[in-house]
Design a protein around this motif. Structure first.
Motif, PDB file in Angstrom:
ATOM      1  N   LEU B 616       0.815  -1.208   0.000  1.00 44.58           N
ATOM      2  CA  LEU B 616       0.000   0.000   0.000  1.00 44.58           C
ATOM      3  C   LEU B 616       0.846   1.255   0.000  1.00 44.58           C
ATOM      4  O   LEU B 616       0.400   2.319  -0.384  1.00 44.58           O
ATOM      5  N   ALA B 622      -2.434  11.044  -2.631  1.00 41.96           N
ATOM      6  CA  ALA B 622      -3.871  10.803  -2.731  1.00 41.96           C
ATOM      7  C   ALA B 622      -4.251   9.503  -2.040  1.00 41.96           C
ATOM      8  O   ALA B 622      -5.212   9.436  -1.276  1.00 41.96           O
ATOM      9  N   ILE B 623      -3.452   8.457  -2.276  1.00 43.27           N
ATOM     10  CA  ILE B 623      -3.762   7.181  -1.639  1.00 43.27           C
ATOM     11  C   ILE B 623      -3.644   7.300  -0.131  1.00 43.27           C
ATOM     12  O   ILE B 623      -4.478   6.790   0.623  1.00 43.27           O
ATOM     13  N   TYR B 624      -2.609   8.017   0.315  1.00 39.88           N
ATOM     14  CA  TYR B 624      -2.453   8.184   1.766  1.00 39.88           C
ATOM     15  C   TYR B 624      -3.662   8.897   2.352  1.00 39.88           C
ATOM     16  O   TYR B 624      -4.210   8.491   3.377  1.00 39.88           O
ATOM     17  N   ALA B 625      -4.077   9.980   1.666  1.00 38.50           N
ATOM     18  CA  ALA B 625      -5.199  10.743   2.188  1.00 38.50           C
ATOM     19  C   ALA B 625      -6.457   9.892   2.201  1.00 38.50           C
ATOM     20  O   ALA B 625      -7.217   9.892   3.175  1.00 38.50           O
ATOM     21  N   PHE B 626      -6.633   9.124   1.131  1.00 29.96           N
ATOM     22  CA  PHE B 626      -7.817   8.266   1.088  1.00 29.96           C
ATOM     23  C   PHE B 626      -7.780   7.233   2.193  1.00 29.96           C
ATOM     24  O   PHE B 626      -8.796   6.947   2.822  1.00 29.96           O
ATOM     25  N   SER B 627      -6.596   6.674   2.437  1.00 29.96           N
ATOM     26  CA  SER B 627      -6.554   5.651   3.473  1.00 29.96           C
ATOM     27  C   SER B 627      -6.871   6.269   4.831  1.00 29.96           C
ATOM     28  O   SER B 627      -7.520   5.657   5.670  1.00 29.96           O
ATOM     29  N   MET B 628      -6.441   7.516   5.027  1.00 33.22           N
ATOM     30  CA  MET B 628      -6.813   8.173   6.286  1.00 33.22           C
ATOM     31  C   MET B 628      -8.317   8.334   6.389  1.00 33.22           C
ATOM     32  O   MET B 628      -8.919   8.050   7.435  1.00 33.22           O
ATOM     33  N   LEU B 629      -8.918   8.786   5.293  1.00 34.58           N
ATOM     34  CA  LEU B 629     -10.370   9.002   5.328  1.00 34.58           C
ATOM     35  C   LEU B 629     -11.109   7.687   5.511  1.00 34.58           C
ATOM     36  O   LEU B 629     -12.076   7.604   6.270  1.00 34.58           O
ATOM     37  N   ILE B 630     -10.633   6.669   4.812  1.00 31.94           N
ATOM     38  CA  ILE B 630     -11.291   5.371   4.966  1.00 31.94           C
ATOM     39  C   ILE B 630     -11.166   4.910   6.417  1.00 31.94           C
ATOM     40  O   ILE B 630     -12.122   4.406   7.017  1.00 31.94           O
ATOM     41  N   GLY B 631      -9.983   5.121   6.984  1.00 28.99           N
ATOM     42  CA  GLY B 631      -9.800   4.764   8.385  1.00 28.99           C
ATOM     43  C   GLY B 631     -10.776   5.498   9.269  1.00 28.99           C
ATOM     44  O   GLY B 631     -11.413   4.907  10.153  1.00 28.99           O
ATOM     45  N   LEU B 632     -10.932   6.785   9.012  1.00 30.53           N
ATOM     46  CA  LEU B 632     -11.855   7.575   9.824  1.00 30.53           C
ATOM     47  C   LEU B 632     -13.280   7.063   9.690  1.00 30.53           C
ATOM     48  O   LEU B 632     -13.976   6.851  10.685  1.00 30.53           O
ATOM     49  N   VAL B 633     -13.676   6.834   8.444  1.00 30.23           N
ATOM     50  CA  VAL B 633     -15.042   6.348   8.218  1.00 30.23           C
ATOM     51  C   VAL B 633     -15.243   5.008   8.916  1.00 30.23           C
ATOM     52  O   VAL B 633     -16.273   4.750   9.534  1.00 30.23           O
TER      53      VAL B 633
ATOM     54  N   LEU C 157      -0.906  16.035   4.208  1.00 32.00           N
ATOM     55  CA  LEU C 157      -1.646  15.098   5.044  1.00 32.00           C
ATOM     56  C   LEU C 157      -1.904  15.687   6.417  1.00 32.00           C
ATOM     57  O   LEU C 157      -2.964  15.475   7.027  1.00 32.00           O
ATOM     58  N   LEU C 160      -4.838  17.812   6.274  1.00 29.47           N
ATOM     59  CA  LEU C 160      -6.061  17.006   6.302  1.00 29.47           C
ATOM     60  C   LEU C 160      -6.387  16.600   7.739  1.00 29.47           C
ATOM     61  O   LEU C 160      -7.537  16.707   8.192  1.00 29.47           O
ATOM     62  N   PRO C 217      -5.036   3.753  11.405  1.00 29.61           N
ATOM     63  CA  PRO C 217      -4.757   3.862   9.974  1.00 29.61           C
ATOM     64  C   PRO C 217      -4.335   5.265   9.521  1.00 29.61           C
ATOM     65  O   PRO C 217      -4.573   5.611   8.376  1.00 29.61           O
ATOM     66  N   PHE C 218      -3.768   6.061  10.411  1.00 28.15           N
ATOM     67  CA  PHE C 218      -3.368   7.414  10.016  1.00 28.15           C
ATOM     68  C   PHE C 218      -1.844   7.523   9.952  1.00 28.15           C
ATOM     69  O   PHE C 218      -1.273   8.557  10.217  1.00 28.15           O
TER      70      PHE C 218
END
Lengths: 236, 643, 473
Positions: B616, B622-633, C157, C160, C217-218
């Motif tokens: 990963l 972008a992938i990092y940011a998405f993974s953070m958001l997915i983690g949050l969700v 990041l 964010l 996951p951050f």
């Protein structure tokens, strides 16, 4: 009644222009929609009675930040079609995440209720008899002086960062040094040489310009530091 | 306070010599460690003198907190009472002399000796921590430190396989005993809720009748603690059953042997028993066990000592035997006598070992007495000090050993119990054998015709002054320490000397009774000693053919003794071989197939999943940011679903 | 108003600005002098800490209690180590400018404010001050593409994460009407009254702060930023900011949201487990030692989170002991990594350590101490750190956490021990260049602390216990 109508107008335009900021094809249009969004947000603040915030928003964000954005967007040749490819690639994931989050937040806000004792817990209650300016000043410089100073430090660091990361003292650049110019004397620049009539000038006798003073050459960042320093002093 | 200096100076010397030895050079390292020891000896003896004659108060020197976890508190503290102070004085003094002696003895070693001196000082420091401990944990720290340092020193010549094996053996045998000791400490904490000596001793009386249920049986808890602690002491003090490491420990350099036997290691067990006297006074069964083990050891080791041919081994078994004496005294409640013998023994045993070292030095490394003889004229000083040491060991009147050994046997006699009588009989028999093997050693080593090769004989020389001076100091101690301290330790002054360092139960008046023993009993050990000397004279001077004849006539008994009662062989057959067999089967079946198989599988699983995890990590923001958001969700969803 | 409570912070900020002026006005290269001044300023702040009292100040926005004092001492220690480690590296790499120590000082001010925050706004400003300084530091070697990339990534990041944090704060403010920790805590005294929106806000705050301690996951930024940033920055990043962010997380979760323990506990457990697993697994295949340290720090934060998940005095105590132990191990390990220079440039491969056992036994020995300690082998300090958090988990009945913790530390031991194996058993090139004295001092000092922690564990644990009691009231 009018206030309610105004609220919905401002809110609708705000949301619409925000969506257009993201989706507009032309980046200049995006920035212009952003400015529109700022104006509407300022309107919402006005409706809520926060005129100070509204004005700050207009002055700082519209007057400074957005205009700066516009300059940058126009100056830099960014290939927006390539960036769009990325958006298309990530769209499914992004949409899924966004929708889930939206649903969740919607469900949360659907059952939103304030804490019963929240009114008594409020920190900065609007004072009655004092003028708005005085109240703001009291809040900023007395109650929240720590936060105010910390914000100043944050700005100072931002400034240091910008200078550290971008300022390059080019060796070849010639800068105008007024004080040196003014202090210049005839003897420094002009040498009068008597040349015999008809005498040949040999190579060794050519007069060359005096070398630059050593100080300016030794410290490549000298100018930059002075710059940073003055700003630091202003912020404090 | 000078007392703390006495304890801490050796570790400083050790650290400097060990860590900087290579940088500052061998000579400087020796000088530093000896300096540390001399300071320690001066301070230690001043502290002792202040307590004995200066009327100083007893107390503790706090150095700081060590462990504090819930109700479990352990402090770094130095206990300052008669028992600790006398041990500190003795250990620092003897150790200093041994340090000085080592300069000469190790002079011919091929390698730099800073490592050796560092270990010696470390050894001393560990012993000092042990004897000054104010709680069981600090005592255990010193206890283990002593074990570690002995391992390092016995295996000092690490290129010699037998030395390495001996070091490992010493360490392992001690570990077995330490396990019991550790369990004992745990039980003390369990019962008393503290490991601090003052707290334990104050509360002993309240726990006198308590029992402790294990495996469905109720055990008297103080007896169990006493026995566990004593088993720990048996290991360090090489009592029968756990003694096998001691003779093997002769593989180390001779000064190490002297240090182990006289000052810093084997006495730890005796010290522990004396230190725990308030508790042991409530544990009569444990005390009886101490007498039985001590008596058996005294006799057993003496019989073995009569047949050994290695000069150091003879002395080693003699130590074993003398430690037995100390235990039989402690077992009948005469802890003071036991410590008294410990001190006098420290002097003459260090003397004997260093003297033996001097002999070995003179004989170019030869240790077998059958290869010696006829050298007394060539090394007269060594000869004289060996005589003094043996006179003290045999308990000949007015030498140090006489006072302490006599007192031990008298104490055993006048308690009048069966156990006491057993100790007495064993002790008297051992006294006879002690005198016998001592003179056997003297005669075989120094007298008769030279049996060594001519080349070695030509090389025999007296040791340098740096080795002789410590010998002379020790010889003075071996002559006068008994006479000098008799009054304070066990004579009329013992009450004010010991104060509360050692506790005797009200019913225990063995010390007071010492003087009321019949004349015939009091003279018996001396008489036995003279008899032993006479026998040795007959067998090795008057009728030299006699030993050979006896050996032939009583072949099985001789071989039994020569092989040290077959203890090593017994352990080998009963413990070592089955353990090896079990280990081998566990290795081949359990380890190689099962235990290795599972982790190997797990390991490949881990590396595989590692590859997945790392995949990963592409570097795209972008992938990092998405993974953070997915983690949050994910987190929000989990919360909303499972709240 | 008792403004002197913030005296250490004020003094540090003023000294930072003074150093800035000094650097600007002095026309020559002044990185070294500025670094020394910065260390002096940090020490001064430490001395002032002992002189200030305890209590609230600035309208209750700022609090000084044993908890904040303990953390600030750790932060200052981490910052001093960070500056000390940077001096020679920066000079050698041609980035020895005076702004470096100034930024570290500013970041330290931010961190100290963070752990003293008693208000969501103070929290945010402290966090931003710290973060912004570190974004710049990460990109400090601007000629180096990877450093610039690291700075940019961390910045984007981080922005964010700040957004998430702010959104969470607005939710909390919207529900309770206050940003003051004590008032929030009184408002939330009855968890039954609390609406779901507030908890979602807490989750957002948790996410924003979890980013700072690089918890899964951050965590995605961590390996790239650790690898790309100049090594002294990485060293600094792995010590003081971790302490500050973890301290802040403790203060926020236990302080204002302490009554909601049952609500957020499960999430922290989940984050903790994920971090431990990823930290252990991710490091296995790494060839770059800085990347490996990144995964290692993810794992370590996972262990520390165990203490937070327990939410008890012994849990908080465990976290504090863990942090105290961790900064010294980490700083020491980075001192060794910084000493890895060959042919005038820094090398970062694990394979470059091969043969160190012979070419530089002292350094290899120290590295072994740090690695063993990170693996949690007794009697080194790392063992005690793990011991106290596992203890807390067991006392709170969280057996799963403790068991997973032990299992992952077994996996973790594999890659720590692999480094030792490489140093001692692999044939290697010639040794590294002569290392500067600062590195030797830092490595040896940290090594001693790591090695001898067992001897002075009691006062450290006692201090942590006092701090934990102050936090839990």
């Amino acid at each position: 009644m009018i206030a309610t109508a105004a609220f919905y107008v401002f809110a609708a335009v705000l949301l619409g222009s925000a969506a257009l900021v993201v989706s507009a094809r032309n980046p200049v249009h995006s920035v212009l929609f952003l400015i529109l969004a700022f104006f509407n947000a300022a309107g919402l603040f006005l409706l809520a009675g926060a005129e100070f915030l509204a004005m700050i928003l207009v002055i700082v964000y519209v007057g400074a930040v957005a205009v700066l954005f516009l300059f940058v967007v126009m100056m830099l040749d960014i290939d927006f079609t390539r960036m769009r490819e990325g958006i298309q690639r990530y769209a499914p994931v992004g949409a899924t995440v966004g929708v889930i989050l939206l649903v969740e937040l919607a469900s949360v806000f659907g059952s939103w209720q304030l804490l019963p004792q929240s009114a008594s817990l409020r920190g900065a209650v609007a004072p009655g008899a004092v003028s708005n300016t005085a109240a703001l000043g009291d809040l900023l410089y007395t109650h929240n002086v720590l936060l105010f100073q910390l914000a100043g430090l944050v700005l100072l660091v931002a400034m240091i960062g910008a200078i550290v990361l971008t300022l390059r003292a080019r060796k070849a650049s010639r800068r105008q040094d007024i004080s040196r110019q003014v202090a210049q004397r005839v003897e420094d620049t002009l040498v009068l040489v008597k040349v015999g009539l008809g005498a040949a000038v040999t190579e060794a006798e050519f007069q060359r310009p005096l070398p630059e003073p050593a100080v300016a050459a030794a410290e490549p960042h000298g100018g930059g530091h002075g710059h940073g320093g003055t700003h630091a002093a202003e912020v404090r | 306070m000078i007392y703390a200096v006495a304890v801490l100076a050796p570790i400083l010397g050790s650290a400097i010599a060990g860590l900087l030895g290579r940088a500052i050079g061998d000579r400087a390292a020796q000088a530093v460690s000896i300096l540390g020891m001399v300071i320690a000896a001066i301070c230690g003896n001043i502290a002792f003198a202040e307590l004995t004659w200066g009327g100083a108060e007893t107390g503790t020197v706090d150095l700081g907190t060590w462990i504090s976890a819930g109700p479990f508190h352990v402090a770094w503290a130095l206990r300052y009472d008669a028992l600790s102070a006398v041990m500190v004085a003795m250990v620092t003094l003897i150790s200093t002399l041994i340090h000085i002696y080592s300069v000469g003895y190790m002079g011919h070693d091929a390698y730099p000796t800073y490592r050796f001196f560092s270990y010696l000082s470390l050894f001393t420091f560990a012993m000092l921590m042990l004897v000054t401990a104010d709680n069981l944990i600090q005592l255990f720290f010193g206890w283990e430190g002593v074990g570690l340092a002995s391992y390092l020193l016995i295996g000092y010549w690490y290129d010699k396989p037998s030395a390495c094996a001996a070091a490992i053996k010493a360490f392992l045998v001690n570990r077995i005993a330490d396990l019991f000791f550790a369990v004992g400490i745990a039980l003390v904490f369990f019962v008393f809720g503290s490991v601090e000596f003052p707290a334990i001793f104050a509360a002993v009386g309240q726990h006198a009748g308590e029992t402790y249920t294990l495996f469905g049986t109720a055990w008297p808890v103080l007896e169990v603690i006493g026995v566990l602690l004593f088993i720990g002491a048996m290991g360090k003090s090489a009592q029968i059953g756990l003694h096998t490491w001691l003779p093997d420990a002769m593989e180390g350099p001779t000064p190490v042997s002297a240090l182990i036997h006289a000052a810093t290691m084997v006495t730890a067990g005796v010290f522990l028993v004396a230190r725990m006297s308030p508790l042991l006074e409530f544990a009569p069964t444990a005390k009886a066990l101490i007498v039985i083990v001590g008596g058996s050891t005294a006799l057993f080791a003496a019989t073995v000592g009569c047949t050994q041919n290695d000069i150091k081994r003879v002395i080693a078994y003699s130590t074993c035997s003398q430690l037995g004496y100390m235990f039989i005294a402690a077992g009948v409640g005469a802890y003071q006598v036991s410590i008294f013998h410990l001190i006098t023994h420290a002097f003459f045993k260090a003397l004997l070992f260093l003297g033996a070292g001097s002999v070995i030095h003179a004989m170019s490394g030869e240790q077998d007495m059958r290869q010696m003889g006829g050298i007394w004229k060539k090394i007269p000083a060594t000869y004289v000090v060996m005589w003094i040491g043996n006179l003290a060991l045999a308990g000949i009147p007015f030498f140090a050993g006489y006072y302490s050994k006599d007192a031990i046997l008298e104490a055993n006699f006048d308690v009048g119990t069966g156990v006491g009588l057993y100790g007495f009989v064993c002790g008297v028999a051992a006294a006879f054998l002690t005198a016998f093997y001592s003179w056997r050693l003297l005669i075989m080593t120094f007298h008769g015709k030279p049996r060594a090769e001519a080349k070695i004989m030509a090389h025999v020389h007296e040791s340098p002054a740096v080795m002789l001076v410590p010998l002379i100091v020790l010889a003075i101690g071996a002559v006068f320490s008994g006479m000098g301290f008799h009054a304070q330790f066990i004579g009329e002054g013992w009450h004010e000397f010991w104060r509360n360092a050692i506790v005797n139960a009200p019913s225990n008046h063995v010390l007071a009774d010492l003087e009321r023993v019949p004349e015939s009993i009091a003279l018996l050990p001396t008489f036995m000693g003279v008899l032993g000397i006479a026998l040795a004279y007959v067998m090795y001077v008057a009728a030299p053919s006699l030993p050979g004849a006896l050996t032939r006539a009583f072949g099985p008994i001789y071989r039994f003794l020569l092989n040290k009662w077959y203890f090593d062989e017994l352990y080998d057959a009963v413990l070592v071989r089955p353990a090896m067999a079990l280990a081998r089967s566990l290795w081949q079946v359990g380890d190689a197939t099962l235990i290795d198989g599972v982790p190997n599988g797990l390991a490949s699983l881990a590396t595989d999943s590692s590859a997945q995890v790392v995949k990963l990590q592409t570097g795209s923001i972008a992938i990092y940011a998405f993974s953070m958001l997915i983690g949050l969700v994910l987190l929000v969803t989990i919360y909303l679903l499972f709240r | 108003m008792n403004w002197t409570l913030a005296l250490p912070e004020i003094a540090l900020a003023v000294s930072g600005m003074a150093i800035l002026l000094f650097g600007v006005l002095r026309k020559e290269e002044s990185g070294f002098l500025a670094s020394m001044l910065a260390i002096g300023a940090l020490l001064l702040a430490g001395v002032l800490m002992t002189a200030t009292g305890a209590g609230h100040a600035y309208d209750g926005q700022f609090v000084v209690d044993p908890f904040s004092v303990a953390l600030k001492l750790l932060i200052l220690a981490g910052a001093i180590l960070g500056v000390a480690l940077s001096v020679d590296y920066n000079r050698a790499e041609g980035i020895g400018r005076f702004e470096f120590p100034v930024l570290i000082v500013m970041a330290t001010v931010g961190m100290m404010v963070m752990v003293s925050a008693a208000n969501l706004m103070t929290l945010y400003l402290g966090l931003e001050l710290q973060s912004l300084s570190i974004y710049v530091l990460a990109a400090f070697a601007r000629e180096n593409l990877r450093s610039a990339e690291a700075g940019l990534k961390y910045f984007v990041l981080g922005a964010l994460a700040s957004g998430l944090l702010l959104y969470g704060m607005t939710l909390v403010y919207g529900f309770t009407g206050t940003m003051d920790f004590a008032r929030i805590a009184t408002g939330l005294a009855d968890p039954m009254q609390v609406s779901a929106g507030l908890i979602v806000g807490v989750v957002f705050i948790l996410a924003g702060l979890a980013f700072k301690i690089s918890a899964v996951p951050f965590h995605m930024w961590t390996p790239d930023v650790y690898e790309g940033a100049p090594t002294p920055v990485t060293a600094f990043l792995s010590t003081a900011p971790k302490v500050a962010a973890m301290g802040l997380l403790l203060r926020v979760m236990i302080g204002p949201f302490g009554h909601l323990l049952a609500q957020w506990q499960g999430l922290v457990v989940l984050v903790s487990i994920a971090s431990m697993l990823l930290g252990a697994l991710g490091a296995i295949g790494q060839r770059n030692i800085k990347r490996l340290m990144a995964y290692s720090s993810i794992g370590h934060m996972g262990y520390a989170l165990i203490g937070l998940a327990a939410g008890t005095v012994s849990g908080v105590r465990g976290v504090l002991v863990y942090l105290a132990v961790y900064i010294f191990m980490s700083a020491g390990a980075f001192a060794v990594i910084l000493a890895m220079r060959r042919g005038g440039r820094a090398v970062e491969g694990i394979a470059d350590l091969a043969g160190l056992g012979r070419s530089d036994p002292a350094l290899a020995m120290l590295m072994s101490v740090f690695m063993f300690s990170m693996a949690g082998i007794p009697p080194l300090s790392g063992f005690f750190g793990k011991l106290y958090v596992f203890l807390a988990a067991v006392q709170s009945g969280m057996w799963t956490l403790a068991i997973i913790g032990v299992l992952t530390s077994v996996v973790g031991a594999y890659y720590y021990v692999r480094i030792i194996k490489v140093m001692y058993f692999d044939a290697g090139e010639t040794g590294f260049a002569v290392r500067p004295a600062t590195l030797s001092i830092v490595a040896a000092g940290s090594g001693l602390v790591t090695l001898l922690f067992a001897l002075f564990a009691a006062p450290v644990v006692a201090m942590a216990e006092a701090a934990a009691r102050a936090l839990l009231g």
